[in-house]
Design a protein around this motif. Sequence first.
Motif, mmCIF file in Angstrom:
data_model
loop_
_atom_site.group_PDB
_atom_site.id
_atom_site.type_symbol
_atom_site.label_atom_id
_atom_site.label_comp_id
_atom_site.label_asym_id
_atom_site.label_seq_id
_atom_site.Cartn_x
_atom_site.Cartn_y
_atom_site.Cartn_z
ATOM 1 N N THR A 4 0.844 -1.189 -0.057
ATOM 2 C CA THR A 4 0.007 0.047 0.056
ATOM 3 C C THR A 4 1.049 1.262 0.117
ATOM 4 O OG1 THR A 4 -2.037 -1.130 1.211
ATOM 5 C CG2 THR A 4 -1.866 1.317 1.272
ATOM 6 N N ARG B 13 -6.438 6.069 -4.574
ATOM 7 C CA ARG B 13 -7.452 5.348 -3.898
ATOM 8 C C ARG B 13 -6.982 3.805 -3.956
ATOM 9 N NH1 ARG B 13 -12.843 4.678 -2.544
ATOM 10 N NH2 ARG B 13 -14.077 2.938 -3.486
ATOM 11 N N THR C 80 -8.617 0.045 -2.886
ATOM 12 C CA THR C 80 -9.502 -0.810 -2.111
ATOM 13 C C THR C 80 -9.205 -2.152 -1.748
ATOM 14 O OG1 THR C 80 -10.460 -1.274 -4.231
ATOM 15 C CG2 THR C 80 -11.312 0.708 -3.284
ATOM 16 N N ALA D 13 -7.225 -4.610 7.406
ATOM 17 C CA ALA D 13 -7.709 -3.463 6.524
ATOM 18 C C ALA D 13 -7.731 -2.123 7.397
ATOM 19 C CB ALA D 13 -8.943 -3.925 5.714
ATOM 20 N N LYS D 14 -8.395 -2.694 8.580
ATOM 21 C CA LYS D 14 -8.523 -1.333 9.741
ATOM 22 C C LYS D 14 -7.194 -1.039 10.185
ATOM 23 C CE LYS D 14 -13.264 -2.709 11.131
ATOM 24 N NZ LYS D 14 -14.001 -3.304 12.248
ATOM 25 N N MET E 161 -7.869 1.638 6.348
ATOM 26 C CA MET E 161 -9.035 1.800 5.387
ATOM 27 C C MET E 161 -10.489 1.950 6.122
ATOM 28 S SD MET E 161 -7.907 -1.271 2.827
ATOM 29 C CE MET E 161 -7.172 -0.683 1.433
ATOM 30 N N GLN E 162 -11.344 2.287 5.531
ATOM 31 C CA GLN E 162 -12.549 2.709 5.917
ATOM 32 C C GLN E 162 -13.787 1.572 5.198
ATOM 33 O OE1 GLN E 162 -13.994 6.712 6.231
ATOM 34 N NE2 GLN E 162 -11.728 7.383 6.585
ATOM 35 N N TYR F 246 -13.511 -2.155 1.615
ATOM 36 C CA TYR F 246 -12.816 -1.003 2.249
ATOM 37 C C TYR F 246 -11.939 -0.365 1.388
ATOM 38 C CZ TYR F 246 -14.199 -3.582 6.646
ATOM 39 O OH TYR F 246 -14.696 -3.978 7.743
ATOM 40 N N SER F 247 -11.579 1.011 1.715
ATOM 41 C CA SER F 247 -10.642 1.769 0.958
ATOM 42 C C SER F 247 -9.878 2.714 1.836
ATOM 43 C CB SER F 247 -11.648 2.555 0.064
ATOM 44 O OG SER F 247 -12.174 3.534 0.658
ATOM 45 N N ILE F 248 -8.938 3.191 1.231
ATOM 46 C CA ILE F 248 -8.068 4.388 1.878
ATOM 47 C C ILE F 248 -7.471 5.303 0.768
ATOM 48 C CG2 ILE F 248 -5.988 2.970 1.805
ATOM 49 C CD1 ILE F 248 -5.289 4.654 4.518
ATOM 50 N N TRP G 88 -3.695 8.104 3.830
ATOM 51 C CA TRP G 88 -2.447 7.384 4.110
ATOM 52 C C TRP G 88 -1.434 8.181 4.526
ATOM 53 C CZ3 TRP G 88 -1.344 2.296 4.774
ATOM 54 C CH2 TRP G 88 -0.030 2.047 4.543
#
Length: 181
Positions: free
Chosen positions: A115, A126, A128, A142-143, A147-148, A169-171, A176
């Motif tokens: 990432t 982005r 995901t 992911a958390k 990531m949300q 989930y994404s960030i 970041w």
Amino acid sequence: MYPITIPGRVITLREMRPDDAADALAIIGDDRVTQWLSFDSRDHTAAVAMIEGTVTRAQQTPRTEYYLAVADPKDRMIGFARLGLTGHQAAKLGYAINADHWGHGHATDAARTITDYGFQELRLHRITAAIGPDNAASISVAKRLGMQYEGRLRDHVFTNGAWRDSLLYSILAPEWTAASG
């Protein structure tokens, strides 16, 4: 950008090689691992084909995926991490670790490392991850990455004889930067 090697905290991400096929089979041929992935367990022939395809795609220009081996300190493949480029400055994150290496932070380190590469080197906006709803370990990864949760993709993949939902989930790059800075 081939070949690349990206050091993590406890693992190293590197290009896959033909001699990784047996180690790949230990991952993608293991039902304990593939129950969480978007495909069923595969045999030796499929593992060899996966490695060959990955090596070929890694050398294409433009490069559309970064499908890298997760290597232990002895350079043995114990997993894989992938960023599949999906449009303008976006990518899908995926990863898997050999079940015998679970619980040691390898997935978190691999996901964090790739990432960071995506945001810092590839200048993505982005990233995901689509995760099976029962995959608590991957949701935790992911958390930990910051990531949300965005929502549920209904009947997203057909695997192990049934349709399965995925949690998305994404960030974003600014998140970041804030989380890692």
